[in-house]
Design a protein around this motif. Structure first.
Motif, PDB file in Angstrom:
ATOM      1  N   GLN A 107       0.822  -1.202   0.000  1.00  0.00           N
ATOM      2  CA  GLN A 107       0.000   0.000   0.000  1.00  0.00           C
ATOM      3  C   GLN A 107       0.863   1.262   0.000  1.00  0.00           C
ATOM      4  OE1 GLN A 107      -2.418  -0.508   3.503  1.00  0.00           O
ATOM      5  NE2 GLN A 107      -3.479  -2.311   2.687  1.00  0.00           N
ATOM      6  N   TYR A 108       1.954   1.217   0.759  1.00  0.00           N
ATOM      7  CA  TYR A 108       2.844   2.374   0.845  1.00  0.00           C
ATOM      8  C   TYR A 108       3.483   2.690  -0.497  1.00  0.00           C
ATOM      9  CZ  TYR A 108       6.865   5.261   2.030  1.00  0.00           C
ATOM     10  OH  TYR A 108       7.803   6.264   2.056  1.00  0.00           O
TER      11      TYR A 108
ATOM     12  N   ARG B 164       1.016   4.194  -2.894  1.00  0.00           N
ATOM     13  CA  ARG B 164       0.663   5.560  -2.500  1.00  0.00           C
ATOM     14  C   ARG B 164       1.781   6.543  -2.836  1.00  0.00           C
ATOM     15  NH1 ARG B 164      -0.518   4.283   2.275  1.00  0.00           N
ATOM     16  NH2 ARG B 164       1.356   4.961   3.384  1.00  0.00           N
TER      17      ARG B 164
END
Length: 281
Positions: A102-103, A106
């Motif tokens: 997810q990081y 993003r």
């Protein structure tokens, strides 16, 4: 201690089955809690930091880590815990493989060439940890082996330094012929890490040649000497380093006692520092 020590072999009762390597959850729990009695925190932290770095890099680039998502969460939490006991700050913006994914999405580390971005990000995150741990370990390891004549306690080649530290620990504790043979195995590991760190395909491989594998340490390191230390002013230096390579190659498989194991260990430590110093010439 090495990263692979956080895995254990499982053998089933089926004679036709093969051994399996699985993540050692008990060892990770002991690491997290600080209850491991036969290993120091710094020794464990060095190995665990390498494991976590490598496994998150595998997840970010080839998507073939050995750890599961829960394993990655346990390993990262244990690393934060042991680093905290050592006073080394470490606050990554993710807690496991899933939140790391997810990081990086993003942060825009997606699309063409993104695996390189993710690899570089992880290096920026973990390399300072490896460096700090190497400094702590170099200052605390008790050893009777050769020390470099320099203000720097390590070479700066992280994986070389990790293997040298493991070599020093094993030699310091060695008592039996089996222990000394293991010191010889550590010498081989240092040589291979040197072969990996010092040799650059772009710099040392000639047109039309096939790059020798890392295990062909003599061929790779002699090419490093040939290319990096040219000219008549370096004749004696080339001879000295080549002689050290020969000595390390000759004795690292014949270590039945403390004298021979010590000679082998001193030779590879000397070689590591000579090659590192010559790389800055």
């Amino acid at each position: 201690m090495r990263a692979d020590d956080f895995f254990k072999d499982i053998v089933s009762g089926d004679p036709w089955s093969t051994e399996q390597r699985i993540f050692d959850e008990d060892l990770i729990r002991q690491t997290h809690a600080g209850t491991m009695t036969n290993r120091s925190d710094v020794e464990v932290a060095v190995a665990l930091a390498r494991l976590v770095h490598d496994e998150f890099q595998e997840r970010a680039t080839s998507d073939s880590p050995r750890l599961s998502v829960p394993d990655s969460r346990a390993a990262l939490a244990a690393l934060r815990s042991v680093l905290g006991r050592l006073g080394v700050p470490f606050l990554p913006p993710f807690s496991d493989f899933a939140t790391f994914y997810q990081y990086w999405r993003r942060e825009g580390m997606t699309g063409a060439g993104s695996w390189g971005q993710r690899r570089a990000y992880l290096a920026e995150l973990f390399n300072p940890i490896h460096d700090v741990l190497a400094d702590i370990e170099a200052g605390s390891a008790s050893t009777t082996l050769a020390q470099p004549v320099t203000t720097h306690l390590r070479t700066g080649w992280t994986r070389v330094d990790e293997e040298v530290a493991e070599l020093r620990r094993h030699f310091h504790a060695a008592q039996s012929p089996q222990d000394y043979r293991n010191v010889g195995n550590d010498c081989v590991a240092v040589m291979e890490r040197l072969s990996e760190a010092a040799y650059s395909k772009d710099r040392h491989l000639r047109d039309g040649e096939v790059e020798p594998p890392i295990a062909q340490t003599k061929a790779r390191l002699e090419r490093v000497v040939e290319v990096d230390l040219t000219g008549p002013s370096n004749v004696e230096l080339r001879k000295s380093i080549r002689a050290t390579i020969e000595m390390a190659q000759a004795v690292n498989h014949r270590t039945p006692d403390r004298r021979n194991a010590g000679i082998a260990a001193d030779a590879v430590i000397l070689l590591a520092n000579m090659l590192r110093r010559s790389s800055h010439a």
